[in-house]
Design a protein around this motif. Structure first.
Motif, PDB file in Angstrom:
ATOM      1  N   LEU A  24       0.865  -1.308  -0.168  1.00  0.00           N
ATOM      2  CA  LEU A  24       0.052  -0.177   0.136  1.00  0.00           C
ATOM      3  C   LEU A  24       0.944   1.337  -0.044  1.00  0.00           C
ATOM      4  N   LEU A  25       0.515   2.092  -0.937  1.00  0.00           N
ATOM      5  CA  LEU A  25       1.608   3.308  -1.078  1.00  0.00           C
ATOM      6  C   LEU A  25       0.944   4.128  -2.016  1.00  0.00           C
ATOM      7  N   ARG A  26       1.629   5.547  -2.180  1.00  0.00           N
ATOM      8  CA  ARG A  26       1.003   6.522  -3.030  1.00  0.00           C
ATOM      9  C   ARG A  26       1.580   6.557  -4.418  1.00  0.00           C
ATOM     10  N   ILE A  27       0.926   6.943  -5.340  1.00  0.00           N
ATOM     11  CA  ILE A  27       1.501   7.191  -6.581  1.00  0.00           C
ATOM     12  C   ILE A  27       1.253   8.482  -7.051  1.00  0.00           C
ATOM     13  N   HIS A  28       2.260   9.031  -7.756  1.00  0.00           N
ATOM     14  CA  HIS A  28       1.889  10.369  -8.361  1.00  0.00           C
ATOM     15  C   HIS A  28       1.043  10.331  -9.419  1.00  0.00           C
ATOM     16  N   GLU A  29       0.055  11.286  -9.434  1.00  0.00           N
ATOM     17  CA  GLU A  29      -0.868  11.564 -10.691  1.00  0.00           C
ATOM     18  C   GLU A  29      -0.153  12.300 -11.658  1.00  0.00           C
ATOM     19  N   GLN A  30      -0.756  12.494 -13.008  1.00  0.00           N
ATOM     20  CA  GLN A  30      -0.480  13.215 -13.907  1.00  0.00           C
ATOM     21  C   GLN A  30       0.989  12.863 -14.341  1.00  0.00           C
ATOM     22  N   VAL A  31       1.248  11.399 -14.593  1.00  0.00           N
ATOM     23  CA  VAL A  31       2.235  11.016 -15.156  1.00  0.00           C
ATOM     24  C   VAL A  31       2.198  10.156 -16.497  1.00  0.00           C
ATOM     25  N   SER A  32       3.242  10.093 -17.203  1.00  0.00           N
ATOM     26  CA  SER A  32       3.350   9.509 -18.242  1.00  0.00           C
ATOM     27  C   SER A  32       3.336   7.725 -17.892  1.00  0.00           C
ATOM     28  N   LEU A  33       3.193   7.018 -18.810  1.00  0.00           N
ATOM     29  CA  LEU A  33       3.092   5.483 -18.474  1.00  0.00           C
ATOM     30  C   LEU A  33       4.813   5.110 -18.304  1.00  0.00           C
ATOM     31  N   GLN A  38       8.826   3.843 -14.227  1.00  0.00           N
ATOM     32  CA  GLN A  38       9.757   4.011 -13.391  1.00  0.00           C
ATOM     33  C   GLN A  38       9.712   4.187 -11.930  1.00  0.00           C
ATOM     34  N   GLN A  39       8.624   5.063 -11.630  1.00  0.00           N
ATOM     35  CA  GLN A  39       8.135   5.172 -10.265  1.00  0.00           C
ATOM     36  C   GLN A  39       8.005   4.093  -9.433  1.00  0.00           C
ATOM     37  N   LEU A  40       7.185   2.837 -10.001  1.00  0.00           N
ATOM     38  CA  LEU A  40       7.179   1.646  -9.733  1.00  0.00           C
ATOM     39  C   LEU A  40       8.401   0.767  -9.181  1.00  0.00           C
ATOM     40  N   THR A  41       9.178   0.922 -10.416  1.00  0.00           N
ATOM     41  CA  THR A  41      10.716   0.361 -10.029  1.00  0.00           C
ATOM     42  C   THR A  41      11.268   0.956  -8.898  1.00  0.00           C
ATOM     43  N   GLN A  42      11.422   2.257  -8.818  1.00  0.00           N
ATOM     44  CA  GLN A  42      11.997   2.609  -7.705  1.00  0.00           C
ATOM     45  C   GLN A  42      11.357   2.288  -6.386  1.00  0.00           C
ATOM     46  N   ILE A  43      10.106   2.192  -6.526  1.00  0.00           N
ATOM     47  CA  ILE A  43       9.408   1.764  -5.079  1.00  0.00           C
ATOM     48  C   ILE A  43       9.685   0.383  -4.667  1.00  0.00           C
ATOM     49  N   ASN A  44       9.823  -0.438  -5.897  1.00  0.00           N
ATOM     50  CA  ASN A  44      10.339  -1.867  -5.729  1.00  0.00           C
ATOM     51  C   ASN A  44      11.720  -2.050  -5.304  1.00  0.00           C
ATOM     52  N   ARG A  45      12.678  -1.179  -5.644  1.00  0.00           N
ATOM     53  CA  ARG A  45      13.954  -1.225  -5.157  1.00  0.00           C
ATOM     54  C   ARG A  45      14.072  -0.494  -3.872  1.00  0.00           C
ATOM     55  N   ARG A  46      13.106   0.291  -3.225  1.00  0.00           N
ATOM     56  CA  ARG A  46      13.419   0.626  -1.877  1.00  0.00           C
ATOM     57  C   ARG A  46      12.550  -0.545  -0.989  1.00  0.00           C
ATOM     58  N   LEU A  47      11.625  -1.335  -1.357  1.00  0.00           N
ATOM     59  CA  LEU A  47      11.283  -2.362  -0.832  1.00  0.00           C
ATOM     60  C   LEU A  47      12.209  -3.512  -0.735  1.00  0.00           C
ATOM     61  N   ASN A  48      12.759  -3.674  -1.781  1.00  0.00           N
ATOM     62  CA  ASN A  48      13.834  -4.741  -1.916  1.00  0.00           C
ATOM     63  C   ASN A  48      15.177  -4.305  -2.396  1.00  0.00           C
ATOM     64  N   PRO A  49      15.926  -3.727  -1.620  1.00  0.00           N
ATOM     65  CA  PRO A  49      17.376  -3.236  -1.751  1.00  0.00           C
ATOM     66  C   PRO A  49      18.021  -4.386  -2.659  1.00  0.00           C
ATOM     67  N   GLY A  50      18.926  -3.837  -3.667  1.00  0.00           N
ATOM     68  CA  GLY A  50      19.622  -4.518  -4.510  1.00  0.00           C
ATOM     69  C   GLY A  50      18.734  -5.479  -5.629  1.00  0.00           C
TER      70      GLY A  50
END
Length: 150
Positions: A24-33, A38-50
């Motif tokens: 459960l998290l917040r994602i930014h509106e008004q973004v391109s696909l 990229q936002q979701l990739t960064q979130i995954n990397r914060r959740l799973n370092p490395g």
């Protein structure tokens, strides 16, 4: 579970990476696909370092109506372009207070990452070493079988 703080111009989302547990998290509106991936990739990397994987496909569960007992029904929709992302946020603007956007994000490893994990051979193999297991048997090693015999 950590609390999710409010951020302006963002939506509450439940993200499932490769069908795993919901995050459960917040994602930014008004973004391109591309920005959303990229936002979701960064979130995954914060959740799973490395974790070197990147998001390649995103689907969301779009409300498609209600059942006879009043529960919401959903349809999976693949985000293919920026227009689909705008539509997703528009559809969920009606449910701002109580329904998070449910996203299925597909994570894959890059070819470069896969190749870097492979064990390189000590030396290049010769043609004879590669072909040896594929050589046909000699004629005297093959037994002729008649298909007409019972």
């Amino acid at each position: 579970m950590e609390s999710v703080e409010y951020q302006p111009n963002s939506r509450l989302a439940a993200v499932y990476f490769n069908g795993g547990n919901a995050n459960l998290l917040r994602i930014h509106e008004q973004v391109s696909l591309g920005d959303l991936k990229q936002q979701l990739t960064q979130i995954n990397r914060r959740l799973n370092p490395g974790d070197p994987r990147t998001v390649t496909d995103v689907e969301y569960r779009r409300p498609s109506g209600t059942s006879n007992n009043g529960t919401l029904l959903f349809t999976n929709v693949k985000l293919r372009n920026n227009g689909d992302v705008i539509t997703m946020f528009f559809v969920f603007s009606e449910f701002r207070s109580y329904v998070p956007i449910e996203l299925d994000a597909k994570l894959v490893r890059s070819v470069e990452n896969i190749l870097s994990c492979m064990i390189p051979p000590n030396r290049p193999r010769t043609y004879d070493e590669i072909a040896a297991p594929m050589v046909r048997p000699e004629e005297d090693e093959v037994e002729a079988i008649s298909l007409s015999d019972p």
